[in-house]
Structure formats: structure tokens, C-alpha cells
Design an enzyme around this catalytic site. Structure first.
Site, PDB file in Angstrom:
ATOM      1  N   GLY A  12      36.529 -16.705 -55.543  1.00 37.98           N
ATOM      2  CA  GLY A  12      37.005 -16.084 -54.323  1.00 37.98           C
ATOM      3  C   GLY A  12      36.439 -14.683 -54.206  1.00 37.98           C
ATOM      4  CB  CYS A  13      37.795 -11.658 -52.642  1.00 36.92           C
ATOM      5  SG  CYS A  13      37.357  -9.928 -52.411  1.00 36.92           S
ATOM      6  CG  PHE A  14      32.561  -9.811 -55.005  1.00 29.98           C
ATOM      7  CD1 PHE A  14      33.141  -8.806 -54.256  1.00 29.98           C
ATOM      8  CD2 PHE A  14      31.283 -10.220 -54.657  1.00 29.98           C
ATOM      9  CE1 PHE A  14      32.484  -8.210 -53.193  1.00 29.98           C
ATOM     10  CE2 PHE A  14      30.599  -9.633 -53.599  1.00 29.98           C
ATOM     11  CZ  PHE A  14      31.203  -8.625 -52.861  1.00 29.98           C
ATOM     12  CD1 TRP A  15      35.428  -6.149 -53.534  1.00 29.29           C
ATOM     13  CD2 TRP A  15      37.136  -6.297 -52.099  1.00 29.29           C
ATOM     14  NE1 TRP A  15      34.983  -5.713 -52.310  1.00 29.29           N
ATOM     15  CE2 TRP A  15      36.016  -5.786 -51.415  1.00 29.29           C
ATOM     16  CE3 TRP A  15      38.326  -6.469 -51.410  1.00 29.29           C
ATOM     17  CZ2 TRP A  15      36.059  -5.439 -50.077  1.00 29.29           C
ATOM     18  CZ3 TRP A  15      38.357  -6.128 -50.072  1.00 29.29           C
ATOM     19  CH2 TRP A  15      37.241  -5.621 -49.418  1.00 29.29           C
TER      20      TRP A  15
END
Length: 176
Positions: A12-15
Site C-alpha cells: 500500500g502507501c509507502f509512507w
């Protein structure tokens, strides 16, 4: 430094994938970026358009004498919903799909064994659908995406909760 290895995970979101890895011993760096696509040096805008074939991912440089690849795979599972192939949490589409990208036959075998263990554990009622795919070129994301959880910590925390990730992880992995 010559014995460092790399691992690449998409969840998902790499953050939200950086902090869990970078706080582990033996990790030298965690870089947010893009992999798995057909466009060289893609931008965030290009990747999120869905036209490059890339997935948001993190590339982890680690010391295998301190932390094993198997340990990294175990950390990975605890950051994702391995039953959702269509994205992760609020982030939908192929650029957010869960993938373990292996760099060596040994990494592939470890990832497959770990996936089988998770499947056989009965932890989830739905099938474990996270892909295990051969690594492709990794392109670092723009600077503003690197260390996002530190640069924009309040936004990052709101996003983690608002996306549903924090609640899912707490529900499914709190005892791990």
C-alpha cells in the site's frame, strides 16, 4: 558494508511501510519508491495514474548478520492486509497492491514458505493473496516522500488512522 543486502516490499502507501522497518536493528536504510512497471524513472503522478505498471514499495538495505530476510518478511506481514489484492486499506488499485519482490532464489523460497505458514495458521478466514514476484528495477520516489513519517508526522498519523491501516493492524496483529 559490503555484506549488505536489499529487500523490496509493497504494502500500500509507502509512507506507512517505512517506520516499521527502519526501527528494526540491522536496517541501514529504507527508501520509498516504485517498482514492477515498464516506465523508467516514473514520477508519483505517473505511478498513481495507473499507466506505468508500477507499485509503491520500499527498498530496505539491511545487514543479514543482524536481521534475516525471514525476519523482514515477518515484519512485512504485520504491516499489511494480506487478503486484499486490490490495494491496501483506503488506497486502491494496482499501484497499492501487496507484493513481496524477491531478489534471489533464497528470498523467493523464504517468502513462499512464510506465505504458506501464514495461510496454514488460520489467522485469516480469506485466502492470503499477496503476490511474490521477481524483483524489477527500483526507482526512488521524490524527496518529499522520503522519511514522510518524520517530516509530516501529524499528517502521517492521521493518514494511518483514517485509511483504516492502524485499526486493522491493531485488530489482527496486536498480539504479535
Amino acid at each position: 558494508m559490503a555484506n549488505l543486502e536489499k529487500a523490496v516490499f509493497a504494502g500500500g502507501c509507502f509512507w506507512c511501510m517505512v517506520e516499521p522497518f527502519e526501527t528494526s536493528p540491522g536496517i541501514h536504510s529504507v527508501t520509498s519508491g516504485y517498482t514492477g512497471g515498464h516506465v523508467e524513472n516514473p514520477t508519483y503522478r505517473q505511478v498513481t495514474s495507473g499507466k506505468t505498471g508500477h507499485t509503491e514499495a520500499v527498498e530496505i538495505t539491511y545487514d543479514p548478520e543482524v536481521v534475516s530476510y525471514k525476519d523482514l518478511v515477518e515484519i512485512y506481514w504485520r504491516q499489511t492486509d494480506p487478503t486484499d489484492a486490490g490495494g491496501q486499506f483506503a488506497d486502491r488499485g494496482d499501484s497499492y497492491r501487496p507484493v513481496i519482490f524477491y531478489n534471489t532464489p533464497e528470498q523467493k523460497a523464504i517468502a513462499e514458505e512464510s506465505k504458506n505458514e501464514l495461510t496454514n495458521s488460520g489467522k485469516f478466514k480469506q485466502p492470503i493473496v499477496t503476490s511474490i514476484e521477481e524483483g524489477k528495477p527500483f526507482y526512488p520516489a521524490e524527496d518529499y516522500h522520503q522519511e514522510f513519517h518524520l517530516k509530516e508526522s501529524a499528517y502521517y498519523k492521521r493518514y494511518s488512522v483514517g485509511s483504516g491501516r492502524a485499526g486493522f493492524l491493531s485488530k489482527h496483529w496486536k498480539d504479535e
